[in-house]
Scaffold this motif. Structure first.
Motif, PDB file in Angstrom:
ATOM      1  N   MET A   1       0.853  -1.172   0.000  1.00 55.62           N
ATOM      2  CA  MET A   1       0.000   0.000   0.000  1.00 55.62           C
ATOM      3  C   MET A   1       0.898   1.234   0.000  1.00 55.62           C
ATOM      4  SD  MET A   1      -3.324   0.827   0.186  1.00 55.62           S
ATOM      5  CE  MET A   1      -4.317  -0.274   1.206  1.00 55.62           C
ATOM      6  N   LEU A   2       0.493   2.273  -0.745  1.00 53.98           N
ATOM      7  CA  LEU A   2       1.299   3.485  -0.892  1.00 53.98           C
ATOM      8  C   LEU A   2       0.471   4.722  -0.592  1.00 53.98           C
ATOM      9  CD1 LEU A   2       3.772   5.154  -2.065  1.00 53.98           C
ATOM     10  CD2 LEU A   2       2.616   4.950  -4.288  1.00 53.98           C
ATOM     11  N   PHE A   3       1.068   5.651   0.155  1.00 46.91           N
ATOM     12  CA  PHE A   3       0.513   7.001   0.222  1.00 46.91           C
ATOM     13  C   PHE A   3       1.617   7.969  -0.150  1.00 46.91           C
ATOM     14  CE2 PHE A   3      -0.369  11.087   2.274  1.00 46.91           C
ATOM     15  CZ  PHE A   3      -1.544  11.395   1.585  1.00 46.91           C
ATOM     16  N   ASP A   4       1.393   8.749  -1.236  1.00 43.14           N
ATOM     17  CA  ASP A   4       2.428   9.672  -1.708  1.00 43.14           C
ATOM     18  C   ASP A   4       2.009  11.132  -1.671  1.00 43.14           C
ATOM     19  OD1 ASP A   4       0.640   9.782  -3.804  1.00 43.14           O
ATOM     20  OD2 ASP A   4       1.984   8.870  -5.283  1.00 43.14           O
ATOM     21  N   GLY A   5       0.768  11.418  -1.261  1.00 44.21           N
ATOM     22  CA  GLY A   5       0.337  12.809  -1.151  1.00 44.21           C
ATOM     23  C   GLY A   5      -0.190  13.412  -2.433  1.00 44.21           C
ATOM     24  N   THR A   6      -0.433  12.603  -3.469  1.00 43.34           N
ATOM     25  CA  THR A   6      -0.914  13.144  -4.736  1.00 43.34           C
ATOM     26  C   THR A   6      -2.428  13.071  -4.891  1.00 43.34           C
ATOM     27  OG1 THR A   6      -0.596  11.025  -5.869  1.00 43.34           O
ATOM     28  CG2 THR A   6       1.252  12.579  -5.900  1.00 43.34           C
ATOM     29  N   GLY A   7      -3.125  12.472  -3.923  1.00 38.31           N
ATOM     30  CA  GLY A   7      -4.570  12.346  -4.027  1.00 38.31           C
ATOM     31  C   GLY A   7      -5.278  12.677  -2.733  1.00 38.31           C
ATOM     32  N   ALA A   8      -6.530  13.107  -2.849  1.00 39.38           N
ATOM     33  CA  ALA A   8      -7.311  13.495  -1.675  1.00 39.38           C
ATOM     34  C   ALA A   8      -8.037  12.322  -1.036  1.00 39.38           C
ATOM     35  CB  ALA A   8      -8.338  14.567  -2.061  1.00 39.38           C
ATOM     36  N   ASP A   9      -7.922  11.122  -1.624  1.00 44.16           N
ATOM     37  CA  ASP A   9      -8.668   9.963  -1.135  1.00 44.16           C
ATOM     38  C   ASP A   9      -7.812   8.982  -0.355  1.00 44.16           C
ATOM     39  OD1 ASP A   9     -11.070  10.871  -2.294  1.00 44.16           O
ATOM     40  OD2 ASP A   9     -10.452  10.072  -4.238  1.00 44.16           O
ATOM     41  N   GLY A  10      -6.611   9.409   0.056  1.00 46.58           N
ATOM     42  CA  GLY A  10      -5.794   8.550   0.897  1.00 46.58           C
ATOM     43  C   GLY A  10      -4.886   7.635   0.114  1.00 46.58           C
ATOM     44  N   PRO A  11      -4.563   6.470   0.685  1.00 50.44           N
ATOM     45  CA  PRO A  11      -3.572   5.582   0.063  1.00 50.44           C
ATOM     46  C   PRO A  11      -4.116   4.847  -1.147  1.00 50.44           C
ATOM     47  CG  PRO A  11      -4.517   4.529   1.989  1.00 50.44           C
ATOM     48  CD  PRO A  11      -5.069   5.928   1.962  1.00 50.44           C
ATOM     49  N   GLN A  12      -3.183   4.266  -1.915  1.00 50.81           N
ATOM     50  CA  GLN A  12      -3.525   3.462  -3.081  1.00 50.81           C
ATOM     51  C   GLN A  12      -2.937   2.068  -2.930  1.00 50.81           C
ATOM     52  OE1 GLN A  12      -1.666   6.301  -5.927  1.00 50.81           O
ATOM     53  NE2 GLN A  12      -3.555   6.079  -7.087  1.00 50.81           N
ATOM     54  N   TYR A  13      -3.620   1.094  -3.523  1.00 48.84           N
ATOM     55  CA  TYR A  13      -3.001  -0.208  -3.709  1.00 48.84           C
ATOM     56  C   TYR A  13      -1.992  -0.095  -4.845  1.00 48.84           C
ATOM     57  CZ  TYR A  13      -6.740  -2.479  -0.998  1.00 48.84           C
ATOM     58  OH  TYR A  13      -7.608  -2.869  -0.017  1.00 48.84           O
ATOM     59  N   THR A  14      -0.877  -0.752  -4.714  1.00 44.55           N
ATOM     60  CA  THR A  14       0.037  -0.875  -5.848  1.00 44.55           C
ATOM     61  C   THR A  14       0.393  -2.340  -6.044  1.00 44.55           C
ATOM     62  OG1 THR A  14       2.172  -0.687  -4.657  1.00 44.55           O
ATOM     63  CG2 THR A  14       1.038   1.359  -5.231  1.00 44.55           C
ATOM     64  N   TYR A  15       0.528  -2.691  -7.298  1.00 51.58           N
ATOM     65  CA  TYR A  15       0.979  -4.045  -7.644  1.00 51.58           C
ATOM     66  C   TYR A  15       2.200  -3.897  -8.542  1.00 51.58           C
ATOM     67  CZ  TYR A  15       1.125  -8.780  -9.443  1.00 51.58           C
ATOM     68  OH  TYR A  15       1.532 -10.035  -9.794  1.00 51.58           O
TER      69      TYR A  15
ATOM     70  N   SER B   1      25.820   3.556 -14.896  1.00 51.95           N
ATOM     71  CA  SER B   1      26.256   2.375 -15.636  1.00 51.95           C
ATOM     72  C   SER B   1      27.001   1.378 -14.760  1.00 51.95           C
ATOM     73  CB  SER B   1      27.141   2.794 -16.813  1.00 51.95           C
ATOM     74  OG  SER B   1      28.342   3.399 -16.353  1.00 51.95           O
ATOM     75  N   ARG B   2      27.589   1.834 -13.667  1.00 54.93           N
ATOM     76  CA  ARG B   2      28.325   0.912 -12.806  1.00 54.93           C
ATOM     77  C   ARG B   2      27.446   0.221 -11.765  1.00 54.93           C
ATOM     78  NH1 ARG B   2      30.964   5.956 -11.280  1.00 54.93           N
ATOM     79  NH2 ARG B   2      30.018   6.833  -9.398  1.00 54.93           N
ATOM     80  N   LEU B   3      26.125   0.437 -11.846  1.00 50.06           N
ATOM     81  CA  LEU B   3      25.191  -0.139 -10.885  1.00 50.06           C
ATOM     82  C   LEU B   3      24.417  -1.303 -11.497  1.00 50.06           C
ATOM     83  CD1 LEU B   3      23.652   3.147  -9.413  1.00 50.06           C
ATOM     84  CD2 LEU B   3      25.504   1.775  -8.429  1.00 50.06           C
ATOM     85  N   SER B   4      23.916  -2.195 -10.628  1.00 52.71           N
ATOM     86  CA  SER B   4      22.968  -3.209 -11.071  1.00 52.71           C
ATOM     87  C   SER B   4      21.621  -2.536 -11.340  1.00 52.71           C
ATOM     88  CB  SER B   4      22.818  -4.297 -10.006  1.00 52.71           C
ATOM     89  OG  SER B   4      22.410  -3.738  -8.774  1.00 52.71           O
ATOM     90  N   SER B   5      20.753  -3.209 -12.103  1.00 52.94           N
ATOM     91  CA  SER B   5      19.485  -2.594 -12.485  1.00 52.94           C
ATOM     92  C   SER B   5      18.478  -3.667 -12.897  1.00 52.94           C
ATOM     93  CB  SER B   5      19.689  -1.606 -13.646  1.00 52.94           C
ATOM     94  OG  SER B   5      20.184  -2.286 -14.790  1.00 52.94           O
ATOM     95  N   GLY B   6      17.224  -3.258 -12.994  1.00 51.24           N
ATOM     96  CA  GLY B   6      16.180  -4.196 -13.414  1.00 51.24           C
ATOM     97  C   GLY B   6      14.917  -3.470 -13.832  1.00 51.24           C
ATOM     98  N   ARG B   7      14.157  -4.100 -14.690  1.00 51.51           N
ATOM     99  CA  ARG B   7      12.910  -3.531 -15.201  1.00 51.51           C
ATOM    100  C   ARG B   7      11.761  -3.904 -14.270  1.00 51.51           C
ATOM    101  NH1 ARG B   7      11.769   0.481 -18.871  1.00 51.51           N
ATOM    102  NH2 ARG B   7       9.581   0.285 -19.471  1.00 51.51           N
ATOM    103  N   VAL B   8      10.862  -2.937 -14.007  1.00 52.78           N
ATOM    104  CA  VAL B   8       9.685  -3.196 -13.180  1.00 52.78           C
ATOM    105  C   VAL B   8       8.455  -2.562 -13.834  1.00 52.78           C
ATOM    106  CG1 VAL B   8      11.111  -3.159 -11.086  1.00 52.78           C
ATOM    107  CG2 VAL B   8       9.847  -1.106 -11.734  1.00 52.78           C
ATOM    108  N   HIS B   9       7.288  -3.023 -13.416  1.00 46.86           N
ATOM    109  CA  HIS B   9       6.022  -2.434 -13.859  1.00 46.86           C
ATOM    110  C   HIS B   9       5.158  -2.235 -12.627  1.00 46.86           C
ATOM    111  CE1 HIS B   9       1.851  -2.347 -15.360  1.00 46.86           C
ATOM    112  NE2 HIS B   9       2.380  -1.743 -16.417  1.00 46.86           N
ATOM    113  N   VAL B  10       4.652  -1.003 -12.474  1.00 46.01           N
ATOM    114  CA  VAL B  10       3.866  -0.668 -11.280  1.00 46.01           C
ATOM    115  C   VAL B  10       2.494  -0.167 -11.702  1.00 46.01           C
ATOM    116  CG1 VAL B  10       3.848   0.614  -9.101  1.00 46.01           C
ATOM    117  CG2 VAL B  10       6.027   0.075 -10.210  1.00 46.01           C
ATOM    118  N   ALA B  11       1.465  -0.675 -11.060  1.00 50.23           N
ATOM    119  CA  ALA B  11       0.099  -0.229 -11.313  1.00 50.23           C
ATOM    120  C   ALA B  11      -0.511   0.276 -10.010  1.00 50.23           C
ATOM    121  CB  ALA B  11      -0.731  -1.379 -11.878  1.00 50.23           C
ATOM    122  N   PHE B  12      -1.304   1.346 -10.115  1.00 50.14           N
ATOM    123  CA  PHE B  12      -1.925   1.977  -8.950  1.00 50.14           C
ATOM    124  C   PHE B  12      -3.441   1.832  -9.030  1.00 50.14           C
ATOM    125  CE2 PHE B  12       1.965   4.117 -10.001  1.00 50.14           C
ATOM    126  CZ  PHE B  12       2.588   4.329  -8.791  1.00 50.14           C
TER     127      PHE B  12
END
Length: 267
Positions: A171-185, A204-215
């Motif tokens: 669960m995430l709350f980031d302050g961008t909405g007036a309805d409180g937290p969001q589910y994220t997957y 470039s000297r760091l490890s990395s990975g691709r992700v997909h986030v939905a709210f």
């Protein structure tokens, strides 16, 4: 930034396989930085938007006990009738590193006319917390136990990806909405050791990975996310190669400039 997916947020989605549980993830050390992204239209659906372009500037400052973040998004869209709209979103937070406190402010305008103005603070404890909005005044909402603030949400994604998890659903709350937290997957699509393919030496000297986030809005029964974003995360929490899904159109975000911020000298 927000993200979500098919909102069957079952408990099984929060855990990975045996290999993930066996791996000991490296500590996540987020980094202060300033990043500028060019936004270009990737595809359009059946909606009213036929063209879009924009920029996004995101900066993170380490203040020893907290993260100070600022983001400005400028988006120009053109409708089928030829009308143009300039959307500007300015967002700022101060997030305690212990995850217990968040101060936030969001202002959005459309062609110079105010659309959204949010301001307030949120507090979290082990048993849950609450949001106290000062704009709109007097609005108080609860936060479920385990809710993450934005920088902690980023760290959780990187940590899970490094450990070999395939998905998490915090669960995430980031302050961008007036309805409180969001589910994220969040879906992880692999984590690769360095070097990473990036024109910026610090990345470039760091490890990395691709992700997909939905709210998702908790009160909604719609299986479609409110918003979704794909990106590549580096081990320090910086992202590039953005794929932003606005519903009837998608945009690609390309990292144009990146400047690491020096760590604070005295904490």
């Amino acid at each position: 930034m927000g993200v979500a997916a098919g909102i069957c947020l079952a408990a099984g989605l929060l855990s990975g396989g045996a290999a993930a549980r066996a791996a000991a993830p490296a500590p996540v050390e987020l980094a202060g930085h300033r990043a500028t992204y060019d936004l270009t239209l990737q595809s359009v659906g059946g909606g009213d938007t036929v063209a879009a372009s924009g920029t996004m500037v995101f900066s993170v400052t380490d203040t020893c006990t907290a993260w100070s973040t600022q983001q400005q998004l400028r988006l120009q869209t053109v409708s089928r009738s030829g009308g143009t709209t300039e959307l500007v979103s300015a967002y700022a937070t101060l997030e305690a590193k212990d995850g217990h406190h968040l101060v936030f402010r969001t202002v959005q305008t459309s062609n110079g006319t105010p659309v959204t103005h949010l301001r307030g603070e949120a507090t979290m404890a082990a048993t849950g917390g609450e949001i106290r909005y000062s704009q709109p005044a007097g609005r108080v909402l609860p936060l479920p136990a385990g809710t993450l603030f934005p920088m902690a949400h980023t760290a959780a994604i990187v940590r899970a990806a490094q450990a070999g998890e395939t998905s998490i659903a915090p669960m995430l709350f980031d302050g961008t909405g007036a309805d409180g937290p969001q589910y994220t997957y969040v879906m992880m699509q692999g984590w690769s050791p360095p070097p990473s393919d990036s024109p910026f030496a610090a990345l470039s000297r760091l490890s990395s990975g691709r992700v997909h986030v939905a709210f998702y809005t908790p009160s909604s029964h719609d299986m479609r996310p409110d918003y979704a974003i794909g990106m590549r995360y580096f081990a320090n929490g910086v992202s590039d190669r953005l794929d932003m899904d606005f519903g009837d159109f998608r945009m690609r975000g390309t990292l144009r400039s990146f400047t690491p911020a020096p760590a604070p000298h005295r904490c």
